[in-house]
Design a protein around this motif. Structure first.
Motif, PDB file in Angstrom:
ATOM      1  N   TYR A 248       0.418  -1.256   0.073  1.00  0.00           N
ATOM      2  CA  TYR A 248      -0.220   0.087  -0.102  1.00  0.00           C
ATOM      3  C   TYR A 248       1.154   1.525   0.054  1.00  0.00           C
ATOM      4  CZ  TYR A 248      -3.550  -3.482   1.289  1.00  0.00           C
ATOM      5  OH  TYR A 248      -3.989  -4.624   1.264  1.00  0.00           O
ATOM      6  N   GLN A 249       0.753   2.135  -1.182  1.00  0.00           N
ATOM      7  CA  GLN A 249       1.434   3.205  -1.423  1.00  0.00           C
ATOM      8  C   GLN A 249       1.360   4.346  -0.272  1.00  0.00           C
ATOM      9  OE1 GLN A 249       1.056   5.326  -5.210  1.00  0.00           O
ATOM     10  NE2 GLN A 249      -1.013   5.601  -4.747  1.00  0.00           N
ATOM     11  N   ASP A 250       0.303   3.859   0.474  1.00  0.00           N
ATOM     12  CA  ASP A 250      -0.089   4.946   1.317  1.00  0.00           C
ATOM     13  C   ASP A 250       0.273   5.257   2.805  1.00  0.00           C
ATOM     14  OD1 ASP A 250      -0.393   7.302  -0.504  1.00  0.00           O
ATOM     15  OD2 ASP A 250      -2.694   6.564  -0.187  1.00  0.00           O
ATOM     16  N   MET A 251       1.392   3.522   2.871  1.00  0.00           N
ATOM     17  CA  MET A 251       1.031   2.765   4.352  1.00  0.00           C
ATOM     18  C   MET A 251       2.996   3.032   4.196  1.00  0.00           C
ATOM     19  SD  MET A 251      -1.381   2.324   5.806  1.00  0.00           S
ATOM     20  CE  MET A 251      -0.836   1.470   7.433  1.00  0.00           C
ATOM     21  N   GLU A 252       2.965   3.565   5.496  1.00  0.00           N
ATOM     22  CA  GLU A 252       4.264   4.270   5.813  1.00  0.00           C
ATOM     23  C   GLU A 252       5.125   2.958   7.253  1.00  0.00           C
ATOM     24  OE1 GLU A 252       8.070   7.435   6.473  1.00  0.00           O
ATOM     25  OE2 GLU A 252       5.584   7.985   5.804  1.00  0.00           O
ATOM     26  N   ILE A 253       6.604   2.843   7.220  1.00  0.00           N
ATOM     27  CA  ILE A 253       7.187   1.669   8.866  1.00  0.00           C
ATOM     28  C   ILE A 253       7.722   3.521   8.899  1.00  0.00           C
ATOM     29  CG2 ILE A 253       8.063   0.357  10.163  1.00  0.00           C
ATOM     30  CD1 ILE A 253       7.010  -1.384   7.408  1.00  0.00           C
ATOM     31  N   VAL A 254       7.587   3.626  10.019  1.00  0.00           N
ATOM     32  CA  VAL A 254       8.799   5.001  10.701  1.00  0.00           C
ATOM     33  C   VAL A 254       9.890   4.397  11.365  1.00  0.00           C
ATOM     34  CG1 VAL A 254       7.074   6.582  10.250  1.00  0.00           C
ATOM     35  CG2 VAL A 254       7.777   5.144  12.354  1.00  0.00           C
ATOM     36  N   GLU A 255       9.411   2.832  12.160  1.00  0.00           N
ATOM     37  CA  GLU A 255      10.208   2.419  12.721  1.00  0.00           C
ATOM     38  C   GLU A 255       9.912   0.975  13.096  1.00  0.00           C
ATOM     39  OE1 GLU A 255      12.374   3.757  16.435  1.00  0.00           O
ATOM     40  OE2 GLU A 255      10.778   6.322  16.126  1.00  0.00           O
ATOM     41  N   ILE A 256      10.840  -0.073  13.611  1.00  0.00           N
ATOM     42  CA  ILE A 256      10.662  -1.004  13.560  1.00  0.00           C
ATOM     43  C   ILE A 256      11.818  -1.265  14.835  1.00  0.00           C
ATOM     44  CG2 ILE A 256      11.407  -3.661  12.833  1.00  0.00           C
ATOM     45  CD1 ILE A 256      10.755  -2.963   9.887  1.00  0.00           C
ATOM     46  N   VAL A 257      11.435  -1.956  15.687  1.00  0.00           N
ATOM     47  CA  VAL A 257      12.309  -1.758  17.099  1.00  0.00           C
ATOM     48  C   VAL A 257      11.921  -3.393  18.121  1.00  0.00           C
ATOM     49  CG1 VAL A 257      11.907   0.695  17.423  1.00  0.00           C
ATOM     50  CG2 VAL A 257       9.913  -1.166  18.727  1.00  0.00           C
ATOM     51  N   TYR A 258      12.954  -3.260  18.257  1.00  0.00           N
ATOM     52  CA  TYR A 258      13.230  -4.833  19.001  1.00  0.00           C
ATOM     53  C   TYR A 258      12.706  -4.586  20.940  1.00  0.00           C
ATOM     54  CZ  TYR A 258      14.791  -7.349  15.687  1.00  0.00           C
ATOM     55  OH  TYR A 258      14.274  -7.860  14.351  1.00  0.00           O
ATOM     56  N   ASP A 259      11.722  -5.275  21.722  1.00  0.00           N
ATOM     57  CA  ASP A 259      11.532  -4.793  22.954  1.00  0.00           C
ATOM     58  C   ASP A 259      11.897  -6.237  24.088  1.00  0.00           C
ATOM     59  OD1 ASP A 259       9.258  -7.213  23.099  1.00  0.00           O
ATOM     60  OD2 ASP A 259       8.612  -5.229  21.856  1.00  0.00           O
ATOM     61  N   GLU A 260      12.744  -6.619  23.066  1.00  0.00           N
ATOM     62  CA  GLU A 260      12.886  -8.155  24.253  1.00  0.00           C
ATOM     63  C   GLU A 260      11.729  -9.087  24.449  1.00  0.00           C
ATOM     64  OE1 GLU A 260      16.269  -6.973  26.246  1.00  0.00           O
ATOM     65  OE2 GLU A 260      17.747  -6.354  24.550  1.00  0.00           O
ATOM     66  N   ASP A 261      10.455  -8.699  24.105  1.00  0.00           N
ATOM     67  CA  ASP A 261       9.777  -9.649  24.257  1.00  0.00           C
ATOM     68  C   ASP A 261       9.196  -9.239  26.197  1.00  0.00           C
ATOM     69  OD1 ASP A 261       7.253 -11.168  24.843  1.00  0.00           O
ATOM     70  OD2 ASP A 261       8.475 -13.136  24.505  1.00  0.00           O
ATOM     71  N   SER A 262      10.152  -7.555  26.768  1.00  0.00           N
ATOM     72  CA  SER A 262       8.963  -7.101  27.497  1.00  0.00           C
ATOM     73  C   SER A 262       8.290  -6.224  27.533  1.00  0.00           C
ATOM     74  CB  SER A 262      10.430  -6.651  28.504  1.00  0.00           C
ATOM     75  OG  SER A 262      10.694  -5.093  29.057  1.00  0.00           O
ATOM     76  N   VAL A 263       7.486  -6.181  28.744  1.00  0.00           N
ATOM     77  CA  VAL A 263       5.773  -4.959  28.771  1.00  0.00           C
ATOM     78  C   VAL A 263       6.488  -3.969  29.102  1.00  0.00           C
ATOM     79  CG1 VAL A 263       4.077  -3.830  30.233  1.00  0.00           C
ATOM     80  CG2 VAL A 263       4.657  -6.479  29.662  1.00  0.00           C
ATOM     81  N   GLU A 264       7.813  -3.785  29.939  1.00  0.00           N
ATOM     82  CA  GLU A 264       8.535  -2.474  30.774  1.00  0.00           C
ATOM     83  C   GLU A 264       9.137  -2.089  28.721  1.00  0.00           C
ATOM     84  OE1 GLU A 264       9.888   1.088  32.092  1.00  0.00           O
ATOM     85  OE2 GLU A 264       7.582   0.106  32.919  1.00  0.00           O
TER      86      GLU A 264
END
Length: 387
Positions: A248-264
């Protein structure tokens, strides 16, 4: 019977008590069963939406409750296989100490209990580190290989790192299977005997992302919270999300992050995402922890009506956010059947059965996408609460 179930490295009694309480609660609410364990199960590709109009509200509620009990079942039965021994000893290790694997443990415990009723003893250890670590998983596998286990099971923390360790165990004559959410498959060069669990993580990520895109009108900036780097289930869901968004040309990913399966950590990362992208429209969460952390951050920022959240699984807090409209959709896995079928397959592997007629190389379990209209029924089924 002696059974060790360790949550992280804590006293086993704590989790056993929790598992037994959950089993008793689940048995009360459970109504129906889909298929026999040990057989492949397809992903539920049709999301559970609001039911069709019916003549009475009571009929509508009953239908919805029946749908929920098809998604999360607690009444699997052993198949007709006759074990060749009277006692088995298994070792299972998974990625990280987390409530998702407590749910898997319910199925493991119930299968062991049903074997006990047939006069067959299933002893097992169920262990995980407090923080996800492929190196720690390899160490645990090495330690288990020096003890007298009929089968060693592993929920793979990192395919590239853990596969050589599995292959070494197989070549040393150990019987190794994978289970839960993360496989190291034959195509990855892994020689494990079989896998029981989610075989469609890519599709789960894609399905959730399609739901998010539709909700946003196929326009907006989104971020992806992945989980543990290298974990196949998390990476596959993230890949499914990325490939859908690329359509979808109007969708944009601004970040991909890793949280290590941690809620905090997912909470903190979401805070930074919201602060750095004022026009963020959506968050795609690839494990059970990050929908909770993401929702907390969105609520704190007062952006509940601006940011659409989709994510995975059955955490009670996440289901409450789904009920309240903070989270838009959750992909719920059938953890009970994963645990139940893991024990059944482990018994067959211990007896020397190879994948084939007795069990498949990959036992596939279901995932269902649920929405706000199903949250209350899911909360009651799993946790006994409607409020």
């Amino acid at each position: 019977m002696f059974r060790k179930i360790l949550e992280g490295d804590n006293e086993p009694k704590k989790l056993r008590h929790k598992v037994r309480n959950m089993l008793e609660l689940a048995a009360f609410f459970s109504i129906c069963c889909l298929g026999m364990p040990g057989c492949g199960r397809k992903a539920n590709t049709e999301a559970l939406n609001a039911p069709d109009e019916v003549s009475a509200l009571e009929d509508e509620n009953n239908k919805k409750d029946d749908n929920i009990t098809e998604i999360v079942r607690f009444d699997d039965k052993l198949d007709d296989y006759k074990p060749s021994k009277g006692k088995y000893n298994f070792y299972f290790t998974y990625k990280v100490d987390h409530p998702w694997w407590d749910a898997v443990a319910i199925g493991i415990e119930d299968a062991a209990k049903q074997f006990e009723e047939k006069g067959i003893i299933i002893d097992y250890e169920y262990l995980a580190p407090n923080a996800a670590s492929a190196q720690e998983q390899i160490r645990r596998l090495s330690d288990a290989s020096n003890r007298d286990f009929d089968v060693i099971g592993v929920d793979v923390a990192d395919v590239d790192m853990v596969t050589p360790a599995i292959n070494d165990l197989i070549r040393d004559g150990r019987k190794v299977m994978t289970f839960s959410s993360s496989d190291a498959a034959k195509e990855d060069g892994c020689e494990r005997i079989a896998y029981v669990g989610n075989t469609h993580n890519y599709e789960d990520g894609a399905d959730l992302t399609e739901a998010l895109c539709e909700k946003l009108g196929y326009r907006g900036k989104v971020a992806v919270l992945v989980g543990t780097k290298g974990a196949p289930c998390h990476e596959d869901r993230a890949l499914g999300a990325q490939n859908v968004l690329a359509k979808y040309q109007d969708m944009e990913i601004v970040e991909i992050v890793y949280d290590e399966d941690s809620v905090e950590k997912s909470y903190q990362l979401t805070q930074k995402i919201l602060a750095g992208h004022e026009d963020i429209a959506g968050l795609i969460c690839c494990n059970m922890s990050n929908p909770v952390g993401a929702a907390r951050a969105v609520i704190e920022a007062g952006q509940e009506d601006e940011v659409v959240i989709v994510g995975m699984d059955h955490d009670q807090e996440a289901l409450e956010y789904l009920r309240d409209g903070i989270i838009y959709a959750l992909g719920v896995q059938d953890c009970y059947s994963i645990g139940f079928d893991t024990i059944q397959v482990a018994v067959k592997i211990a007896d020397g059965c190879l994948p084939g007629d007795a069990y498949p190389e990959k036992t596939e379990e279901i995932t269902t996408i649920i929405y706000q209209d199903s949250a209350r029924s899911m909360l009651q089924t799993l946790y006994g609460g409607m409020d």
